[in-house]
Design a protein around this motif. Structure first.
Motif: not given
Length: 296
Positions: A42-62
Motif C-alpha cells: 500500500q506504500l509503493q505508490a508513495l515510494v515510487d514518487r521518491h525512489p531515492d529517499r523512500a523505502l517500504a518495508l513489511a513490519l509486524d510490531v508484535t
C-alpha cells in the motif's frame, strides 16, 4: 551507499491516519523515510514518487524477528535512523468486566510492547551518535472514558514508559515526544468487541462512544510533529488540536479538584512531627548548669 545528509525517519503503521500524513510530509520536505506496515504494498505508490529517499518495508510490531529485519534493512539502505515514529492505534472497546484475556494481552502487545521494542531496537545507534528522536503517537492525555478502559490503559502504559525513557536518554542527546493526535486520527482500528453483559447495555457513555469527535487536520498535525522534532529534543508531550488540548486541561482540572477536596485527609497520614520539650533537657549525669552572671 553513502549516508544521506538529510534526516532519516522510520515511520511505523504508515498506511493510514497521521502516520501516513507524516510520511507524505517528511518526503515532501526532502528528508528520507523508511515506511513500514503490515501491508507494505500500500506504500509503493508513495515510494515510487521518491525512489531515492523512500523505502517500504513489511513490519509486524508484535513480532521481534519482523522488527529486527525491518531495522536492519533500514540501516542497510540509509546507514542510520534519526527519527522513529510509532503509534498505539489499536482499540478494544468494552466494559472492564467484559474483557477477554486473549484480546487484552493482544492489545498490550500491539500498543505497548510493539512501540517500546521498536524504540529499544533503534536506541543503540542513537546512543552511539548522541543524537536522535523517538515520537510515539498515543492518545493518553485525556481522562479514561468508560468502556474504553483497556485502550486507555495500554496508552497510559506507553505514556509512562515514554516519560521514563525521556529522562533516561535526554542526557545522551536523544529526544522523546509523546504525541496526542486528538480525535481526528483515523488510523485507529478496533479488535472484536467481547461478548456484552446486559447490565451495561443502554448506558449513555457506551452509546456515545466515537461521537462528537473534533477532527484534526492530519497534514497540519504532521507539520507540527516535524517542527517539534526539528526544534531539537522537543517537548515530552505534544497535544494536537484545540479540542484535544482542552480535554487535556480538563483532565488536569479534575485531578486538582479531587486532590484539593481530600488534601486534609491526605496530609493526616504523615508521620507525626517529633514534639520538642518545653524546657531544656538536663545534661546526662546532673542538673543543668546555672548561667553565670557577669559582674559590671
Amino acid at each position: 551507499m553513502s549516508q544521506p545528509t538529510q534526516p532519516v525517519w522510520f515511520i511505523a503503521d504508515a498506511t493510514t491516519g497521521l502516520a501516513a500524513a507524516l510520511a507524505e510530509a517528511v518526503l515532501a520536505s526532502g528528508q528520507h523515510a523508511v515506511l513500514a506496515a503490515r501491508a507494505p504494498a500500500q506504500l509503493q505508490a508513495l515510494v515510487d514518487r521518491h525512489p531515492d529517499r523512500a523505502l517500504a518495508l513489511a513490519l509486524d510490531v508484535t513480532d521481534a524477528a519482523s522488527v529486527d529485519m525491518a531495522i536492519v534493512a533500514a540501516e542497510r539502505r540509509f546507514g542510520r535512523i534519526d527519527v522513529l515514529a510509532t503509534s498505539a492505534a489499536q482499540r478494544y472497546p468494552g466494559a472492564i468486566e467484559e474483557g477477554e484475556e486473549g484480546a487484552m494481552r493482544a492489545l498490550f502487545e500491539e500498543n505497548v510492547f510493539g512501540p517500546i521494542n521498536l524504540a529499544r531496537r533503534v536506541l543503540p545507534g542513537m546512543r552511539a551518535r548522541r543524537a536522535g528522536h523517538i515520537v510515539m503517537l498515543a492518545r493518553a492525555s485525556v481522562q479514561a472514558p468508560a468502556f474504553e478502559g483497556f485502550s486507555h490503559a495500554a496508552r497510559s502504559a506507553l505514556e509512562a514508559l515514554a516519560e521514563a525513557l525521556f529522562y533516561e536518554v535526554e542526557p545522551l542527546g536523544i529526544g522523546v515526544t509523546l504525541v496526542d493526535p486528538g480525535s481526528g486520527d483515523d488510523a485507529e482500528s478496533s479488535a472484536p468487541r467481547a461478548a456484552g453483559i446486559a447490565d451495561y447495555d443502554g448506558m449513555a457513555s457506551r452509546t456515545a462512544l466515537g461521537r462528537g469527535a473534533a477532527q484534526v487536520d492530519a497534514a497540519r498535525g504532521a507539520q507540527a510533529i516535524m517542527q517539534a522534532v526539528a526544534a531539537g529534543r522537543g517537548p515530552l508531550r505534544l497535544v494536537l488540536g484545540r479540542a484535544a488540548l482542552q480535554r487535556a486541561y480538563d483532565r488536569l482540572r479534575v485531578l486538582k479538584v479531587g486532590f484539593d477536596a481530600w488534601a486534609d485527609l491526605a496530609a493526616s497520614a504523615d508521620v507525626p512531627a517529633p514534639v520538642r520539650p518545653a524546657h531544656p533537657v538536663p545534661p546526662a549525669g546532673g542538673r543543668p548548669r546555672r548561667a553565670v552572671r557577669s559582674r559590671a
